[in-house]
Design a protein around this motif. Structure first.
Motif, PDB file in Angstrom:
ATOM      1  N   PHE A 159      -8.241  15.001  32.409  1.00  0.00           N
ATOM      2  CA  PHE A 159      -8.397  13.551  32.321  1.00  0.00           C
ATOM      3  C   PHE A 159      -8.051  12.888  33.657  1.00  0.00           C
ATOM      4  N   THR A 160      -6.961  13.329  34.280  1.00  0.00           N
ATOM      5  CA  THR A 160      -6.499  12.711  35.518  1.00  0.00           C
ATOM      6  C   THR A 160      -7.503  12.902  36.647  1.00  0.00           C
ATOM      7  N   MET A 161      -8.075  14.098  36.743  1.00  0.00           N
ATOM      8  CA  MET A 161      -9.034  14.357  37.810  1.00  0.00           C
ATOM      9  C   MET A 161     -10.270  13.484  37.656  1.00  0.00           C
ATOM     10  N   VAL A 162     -10.770  13.359  36.435  1.00  0.00           N
ATOM     11  CA  VAL A 162     -11.952  12.529  36.200  1.00  0.00           C
ATOM     12  C   VAL A 162     -11.651  11.060  36.509  1.00  0.00           C
ATOM     13  N   ILE A 163     -10.497  10.586  36.058  1.00  0.00           N
ATOM     14  CA  ILE A 163     -10.100   9.202  36.309  1.00  0.00           C
ATOM     15  C   ILE A 163      -9.953   8.952  37.811  1.00  0.00           C
ATOM     16  N   GLY A 203     -20.514  24.866  29.768  1.00  0.00           N
ATOM     17  CA  GLY A 203     -21.380  25.528  28.800  1.00  0.00           C
ATOM     18  C   GLY A 203     -20.675  25.853  27.499  1.00  0.00           C
ATOM     19  N   ARG A 204     -19.466  25.326  27.332  1.00  0.00           N
ATOM     20  CA  ARG A 204     -18.664  25.599  26.137  1.00  0.00           C
ATOM     21  C   ARG A 204     -18.442  24.332  25.326  1.00  0.00           C
ATOM     22  N   ASP A 205     -18.683  24.415  24.034  1.00  0.00           N
ATOM     23  CA  ASP A 205     -18.310  23.328  23.142  1.00  0.00           C
ATOM     24  C   ASP A 205     -16.791  23.352  22.997  1.00  0.00           C
ATOM     25  N   ARG A 206     -16.151  22.233  23.287  1.00  0.00           N
ATOM     26  CA  ARG A 206     -14.690  22.235  23.311  1.00  0.00           C
ATOM     27  C   ARG A 206     -14.093  22.628  21.962  1.00  0.00           C
ATOM     28  N   GLN A 207     -14.609  22.060  20.888  1.00  0.00           N
ATOM     29  CA  GLN A 207     -14.034  22.333  19.574  1.00  0.00           C
ATOM     30  C   GLN A 207     -14.360  23.744  19.090  1.00  0.00           C
ATOM     31  N   LYS A 208     -15.596  24.185  19.278  1.00  0.00           N
ATOM     32  CA  LYS A 208     -15.986  25.522  18.822  1.00  0.00           C
ATOM     33  C   LYS A 208     -15.260  26.614  19.616  1.00  0.00           C
ATOM     34  N   SER A 209     -14.992  26.344  20.869  1.00  0.00           N
ATOM     35  CA  SER A 209     -14.276  27.334  21.699  1.00  0.00           C
ATOM     36  C   SER A 209     -12.765  27.179  21.577  1.00  0.00           C
ATOM     37  N   GLN A 210     -12.337  26.269  20.678  1.00  0.00           N
ATOM     38  CA  GLN A 210     -10.902  26.036  20.421  1.00  0.00           C
ATOM     39  C   GLN A 210     -10.151  25.730  21.720  1.00  0.00           C
ATOM     40  N   SER A 211     -10.726  24.813  22.482  1.00  0.00           N
ATOM     41  CA  SER A 211     -10.138  24.429  23.762  1.00  0.00           C
ATOM     42  C   SER A 211      -9.537  23.032  23.680  1.00  0.00           C
ATOM     43  N   TRP A 212      -8.383  22.887  24.284  1.00  0.00           N
ATOM     44  CA  TRP A 212      -7.739  21.581  24.442  1.00  0.00           C
ATOM     45  C   TRP A 212      -7.916  21.135  25.877  1.00  0.00           C
ATOM     46  N   LEU A 213      -8.379  19.927  26.073  1.00  0.00           N
ATOM     47  CA  LEU A 213      -8.451  19.394  27.426  1.00  0.00           C
ATOM     48  C   LEU A 213      -7.034  19.089  27.910  1.00  0.00           C
TER      49      LEU A 213
END
Length: 310
Positions: free
Chosen positions: A225-229, A210-220
């Motif tokens: 990435f590894t879990m999704v892959i 529920g969070r916009d990554r850029q607006k919430s200043q979050s870095w993935l």
């Protein structure tokens, strides 16, 4: 006069009772907060994320394998494994003696520059896939025998990062290094993630939290990435060393542990998690929020967690 005096005294007594009740409640709250460690520090971001989480995305049909671009030749990212061991960089793997079990997995997935030499008893020495962030390219390519050769017949490295740094059209140093490595080791398959799929990773974070990554200043994180892959390529996943989302608010989380198993004098794991989760100035990883999502995914994609088990 006597009645007024009694009435005044009654009001004062009532105020004292109310004050005492408020004081007692405040004290209990303070004691509760201290007993639950630093959980209150990072609750705000996670609670908001949990309340606004949308319908879980089916990651098996989420983006497909067309989001990976081969660095050399026209190879396809078509790896499929029935059983995968995903080995984290956490110091919780130390002393696990899980190396033999990890080596027996059909596919072994590692992250960034986490080494195996000297840690074989706990993390094994086979590597099928290594997921590497743009910030770790130099560290990984500095010791090619450790990170790039692997022990499998055709190891794979997937590089992720801003397209202007690692994309095929990029003209920077990082992509040239990746190209050189790919040409040096013929049995190695190198891929970068396409710009369109990088955007999908962002949108996936928003859908799941529920969070916009850029607006919430979050870095993935590389873990995200590894879990999704891993979910894309594996039918069953066993994760080694990842702690549950509530770990740093529990008694077991009070014990200081290095963030990386190969950096014993590095930063403390829980301190790193909490500072990133609660950070509001600048960009931060949301490790605990990500782990909340991973906990939900466990039921959907046959994921189990060990060392610690949760």
């Amino acid at each position: 006069m006597g009645l007024r005096l009694v009435d005044k005294q009654g009001q004062q007594n009532q105020r004292m009772v109310i004050f005492g009740a408020v004081f007692l409640l405040t004290t209990l709250l303070i004691l509760y907060s201290s007993n639950t460690g630093n959980d209150a520090v990072y609750t705000s971001f996670r609670v908001a994320a949990h309340r606004h989480a949308l319908k879980v995305t089916d990651l098996k049909t989420w983006a497909g394998k067309e989001g990976y671009v081969p660095v050399r030749n026209k190879k396809n990212m078509n790896l499929h494994c029935h059983y995968c061991a995903l080995v984290t960089s956490s110091s919780h793997v130390l002393g696990s003696r899980a190396g033999e079990e990890i080596n027996s997995a059909e596919c072994v997935i590692r992250m960034n520059d986490a080494p195996t030499s000297g840690y074989e008893a706990d993390v094994g020495n086979r590597t099928t896939v290594r997921v590497v962030a743009h910030s770790s390219v130099f560290r990984v390519t500095r010791r090619p025998k450790e990170y790039l050769k692997g022990t499998g017949s055709n190891p794979i490295i997937i590089f992720w990062g801003p397209p202007n740094k690692i994309g095929k059209d990029a003209k920077g140093t990082l992509y040239r290094i990746i190209q050189k490595v790919s040409m040096t080791y013929n049995n190695l398959s190198c891929f970068t993630i396409t710009p369109s799929k990088m955007k999908k990773f962002d949108s996936l974070f928003q859908k799941e939290t529920g969070r916009d990554r850029q607006k919430s200043q979050s870095w993935l994180s590389t873990g995200w990435f590894t879990m999704v892959i891993a979910i894309e390529m594996c039918d069953n996943i066993k994760v080694y060393g990842m702690v549950p989302p509530n770990h740093c608010g529990s008694k077991s989380g009070s014990k200081k542990m290095p963030y990386h198993y190969y950096k014993p004098r590095g930063s403390d794991e829980c301190l790193t998690y909490i500072q990133n989760e609660s950070g509001r100035r600048g960009n931060h990883h949301r490790f605990i929020t990500e782990k909340q999502v991973f906990a939900r995914w466990a039921k959907l994609y046959n994921i189990t967690y060990t060392h610690p088990k949760w």
